[in-house]
Design a protein around this motif. Structure first.
Motif, PDB file in Angstrom:
ATOM      1  N   ALA A   7      -1.733   3.167 -53.910  1.00  0.00           N
ATOM      2  CA  ALA A   7      -1.005   1.987 -53.437  1.00  0.00           C
ATOM      3  C   ALA A   7      -1.952   0.980 -52.797  1.00  0.00           C
ATOM      4  N   THR A   8      -2.876   1.468 -51.990  1.00  0.00           N
ATOM      5  CA  THR A   8      -3.826   0.571 -51.338  1.00  0.00           C
ATOM      6  C   THR A   8      -4.765  -0.058 -52.351  1.00  0.00           C
ATOM      7  N   ASN A   9      -5.187   0.726 -53.330  1.00  0.00           N
ATOM      8  CA  ASN A   9      -6.061   0.187 -54.380  1.00  0.00           C
ATOM      9  C   ASN A   9      -5.346  -0.915 -55.155  1.00  0.00           C
ATOM     10  N   PHE A  10      -4.060  -0.727 -55.417  1.00  0.00           N
ATOM     11  CA  PHE A  10      -3.249  -1.750 -56.081  1.00  0.00           C
ATOM     12  C   PHE A  10      -3.262  -3.045 -55.274  1.00  0.00           C
ATOM     13  N   LEU A  11      -3.038  -2.934 -53.976  1.00  0.00           N
ATOM     14  CA  LEU A  11      -2.985  -4.122 -53.124  1.00  0.00           C
ATOM     15  C   LEU A  11      -4.351  -4.787 -53.005  1.00  0.00           C
ATOM     16  N   MET A  12      -5.408  -3.985 -52.935  1.00  0.00           N
ATOM     17  CA  MET A  12      -6.759  -4.546 -52.861  1.00  0.00           C
ATOM     18  C   MET A  12      -7.062  -5.377 -54.106  1.00  0.00           C
ATOM     19  N   ALA A  13      -6.728  -4.825 -55.271  1.00  0.00           N
ATOM     20  CA  ALA A  13      -6.963  -5.558 -56.511  1.00  0.00           C
ATOM     21  C   ALA A  13      -6.066  -6.787 -56.603  1.00  0.00           C
ATOM     22  N   ALA A  14      -4.829  -6.674 -56.110  1.00  0.00           N
ATOM     23  CA  ALA A  14      -3.925  -7.828 -56.101  1.00  0.00           C
ATOM     24  C   ALA A  14      -4.472  -8.938 -55.218  1.00  0.00           C
ATOM     25  N   ALA A  15      -5.143  -8.560 -54.123  1.00  0.00           N
ATOM     26  CA  ALA A  15      -5.729  -9.558 -53.230  1.00  0.00           C
ATOM     27  C   ALA A  15      -6.780 -10.390 -53.947  1.00  0.00           C
ATOM     28  N   SER A  74     -12.269  -6.140 -44.145  1.00  0.00           N
ATOM     29  CA  SER A  74     -12.794  -7.207 -44.998  1.00  0.00           C
ATOM     30  C   SER A  74     -11.720  -7.787 -45.896  1.00  0.00           C
ATOM     31  N   ALA A  75     -10.898  -6.913 -46.478  1.00  0.00           N
ATOM     32  CA  ALA A  75      -9.862  -7.381 -47.399  1.00  0.00           C
ATOM     33  C   ALA A  75      -8.820  -8.236 -46.685  1.00  0.00           C
ATOM     34  N   VAL A  76      -8.387  -7.809 -45.526  1.00  0.00           N
ATOM     35  CA  VAL A  76      -7.362  -8.561 -44.796  1.00  0.00           C
ATOM     36  C   VAL A  76      -7.903  -9.910 -44.336  1.00  0.00           C
ATOM     37  N   VAL A  77      -9.096  -9.908 -43.736  1.00  0.00           N
ATOM     38  CA  VAL A  77      -9.686 -11.158 -43.248  1.00  0.00           C
ATOM     39  C   VAL A  77      -9.944 -12.113 -44.413  1.00  0.00           C
ATOM     40  N   GLY A  78     -10.454 -11.591 -45.523  1.00  0.00           N
ATOM     41  CA  GLY A  78     -10.753 -12.440 -46.673  1.00  0.00           C
ATOM     42  C   GLY A  78      -9.502 -13.005 -47.330  1.00  0.00           C
ATOM     43  N   THR A  79      -8.478 -12.174 -47.464  1.00  0.00           N
ATOM     44  CA  THR A  79      -7.242 -12.623 -48.110  1.00  0.00           C
ATOM     45  C   THR A  79      -6.543 -13.701 -47.287  1.00  0.00           C
ATOM     46  N   VAL A  80      -6.378 -13.442 -46.002  1.00  0.00           N
ATOM     47  CA  VAL A  80      -5.729 -14.426 -45.139  1.00  0.00           C
ATOM     48  C   VAL A  80      -6.616 -15.652 -44.962  1.00  0.00           C
ATOM     49  N   GLY A  81      -7.926 -15.430 -44.864  1.00  0.00           N
ATOM     50  CA  GLY A  81      -8.850 -16.543 -44.671  1.00  0.00           C
ATOM     51  C   GLY A  81      -8.838 -17.523 -45.820  1.00  0.00           C
ATOM     52  N   PHE A  82      -8.640 -17.022 -47.045  1.00  0.00           N
ATOM     53  CA  PHE A  82      -8.633 -17.906 -48.207  1.00  0.00           C
ATOM     54  C   PHE A  82      -7.463 -18.879 -48.147  1.00  0.00           C
ATOM     55  N   ALA A  83      -6.382 -18.462 -47.530  1.00  0.00           N
ATOM     56  CA  ALA A  83      -5.204 -19.323 -47.436  1.00  0.00           C
ATOM     57  C   ALA A  83      -5.481 -20.575 -46.614  1.00  0.00           C
ATOM     58  N   TYR A  84      -6.435 -20.483 -45.707  1.00  0.00           N
ATOM     59  CA  TYR A  84      -6.691 -21.607 -44.806  1.00  0.00           C
ATOM     60  C   TYR A  84      -8.099 -22.186 -44.959  1.00  0.00           C
ATOM     61  N   GLY A  96     -15.606 -13.504 -51.071  1.00  0.00           N
ATOM     62  CA  GLY A  96     -16.613 -12.453 -50.947  1.00  0.00           C
ATOM     63  C   GLY A  96     -16.126 -11.297 -50.097  1.00  0.00           C
ATOM     64  N   LEU A  97     -15.433 -11.587 -49.009  1.00  0.00           N
ATOM     65  CA  LEU A  97     -14.893 -10.531 -48.158  1.00  0.00           C
ATOM     66  C   LEU A  97     -13.849  -9.688 -48.897  1.00  0.00           C
ATOM     67  N   VAL A  98     -13.021 -10.347 -49.712  1.00  0.00           N
ATOM     68  CA  VAL A  98     -12.048  -9.597 -50.518  1.00  0.00           C
ATOM     69  C   VAL A  98     -12.779  -8.673 -51.491  1.00  0.00           C
TER      70      VAL A  98
END
Length: 388
Positions: A7-15, A74-84, A96-98
């Motif tokens: 499940a986590t791997n799915f979300l990481m790739a979705a990010a 890294s994934a959380v910071v990168g995903t949310v960071g890209f939005a802003y 890169g963080l994602v």
């Protein structure tokens, strides 16, 4: 633990996948040049590649907890960071963080799933591959659904999902018993000299080289054939569908009968369909060919993955898989640069037929190396790590 890992791997790739549908908007909103857009698009893949190769030895030494937490962060910071993000450097850094998060999680999840013994590892690695493909393909869909609310919404949704699912997954991974070894970068040359690993590397060259060709020209090719955006999406999904279904099955089969006995039929099927891509008369035919191509790729990749598991054992699975990923992504990067040029100047027949011919040459070398495996281990059984 396995279900949480998948499940986590799915979300990481979705990010990583969720951003692709917005790249044109990002370019316009931030006035990016084509070069700058290319840096943003490729940052995640390059970061994942470098991270896996650089940090996989630490996973084989048993230091997976800190790597796992770093992947989630890294994934959380990168995903949310890209939005802003609103500048080139911040967009590149976010992607890169994602990529770092996805690369690190792949390393630690594979290590934890294999555990103390590679028996059954083919099926587990197959599920990990399928969930990664599923997440990446689902990313643009998530973007479409939540993008109607705001540009930031899909990134916040995926980031929040990782934040919810990731920590319990990491806690389970940190408690998982794993085989450890005193691995460092000097192990890489010794691994590459093993016939099993060489065969798996050649598989990566063929498969990921074609992925680079396909991804870089398929939209333009289908448009030239008169396909609508909806038809293009269907065709692309048809290629990915077998990779969602077959890897775990081919992984388990490879363990039972031997990796080479599964990957060789996949090679022949893939070579034939590569040529057919250039001869297909319409988008529907390309979709059918894509189903066959994805099936062949699934067999090839999982046969190669099991060969690497046989060669590395549970102790060195992280660094062995990192070598494969590095080769694959590097080759895909190269072919994606040249494929549009060949397509534009010579057309689809020369592009796909030419790549099939190159792949056939690589396959001949592969057959020679497979002969080396059968001489040492005729039954293709799981053997002592590095005793190839």
């Amino acid at each position: 633990m396995p279900r949480l890992c998948y499940a986590t791997n799915f979300l990481m790739a979705a990010a990583l996948g969720v951003g692709f549908i917005f790249m044109a908007d990002v370019q316009e909103a931030n006035d990016l040049s084509n070069l700058e857009l290319g840096l943003v698009v490729s940052a995640g893949f390059i970061a994942a590649l470098i991270t896996q190769l650089a940090l996989s030895p630490f996973a084989d030494r048993g230091q997976i907890s800190i790597l796992a937490w770093a992947s989630i962060t890294s994934a959380v910071v990168g995903t949310v960071g890209f939005a802003y993000a609103d500048q080139t450097w911040s967009l590149v850094a976010s992607r890169g963080l994602v990529g770092i998060g996805l690369g690190l999680f792949g390393v630690v999840a594979r290590k934890a799933l294999i555990g103390l013994d590679v028996q059954g590892g083919g099926e587990k690695v197959g599920y990990l591959l399928s969930t990664g493909v599923g997440g990446f393909v689902s990313g643009p869909v998530i973007g479409l659904v939540f993008g109607s609310i705001s540009f930031a919404s899909p990134f916040l949704v995926v980031g929040l999902a990782i934040l919810v699912v990731g920590p319990p997954t990491i806690r389970r991974i940190a408690r998982a018993p794993v085989a450890v070894a005193n691995v460092d970068y000097s192990d890489i040359p010794s691994l590459i000299r093993l016939p099993r690993v060489q065969v798996a590397i050649l598989v990566q060259v063929i498969v990921f080289g074609f992925i680079g060709v396909f991804d870089s020209v398929i939209d333009r090719y289908l448009t030239d054939l008169g396909a609508s955006d909806r038809m293009t999406t269907v065709v692309i999904l048809s290629v990915g569908l077998p990779l969602l279904v077959f890897p775990s099955r081919f992984g388990a089969l490879s363990e039972r009968v031997g990796g080479t006995r599964v990957l060789l039929p996949g090679v022949f099927l893939a070579l034939a369909t590569m040529t057919l891509f250039g001869l297909a008369p319409n988008p529907l035919a390309i979709g059918v060919v894509g189903l066959l191509q994805g099936t062949g790729e699934s067999a090839m990749m999982m046969g190669g993955q099991v060969l690497v598991l046989e060669a590395t054992g549970a102790e060195r699975v992280a660094i062995g898989s990192a070598v494969l990923e590095t080769v694959g992504l590097s080759v895909a990067t190269v072919t994606s640069l040249f494929a549009p040029v060949v397509y534009g100047s010579l057309g689809e027949v020369w592009l796909f037929g030419g790549y099939a011919s190159l792949s056939a040459s690589v396959a001949l070398i592969m057959l020679i190396r497979i002969r080396s495996i059968t001489l040492v281990d005729p039954g293709h059984k799981i053997i002592t790590p590095l005793d190839c």
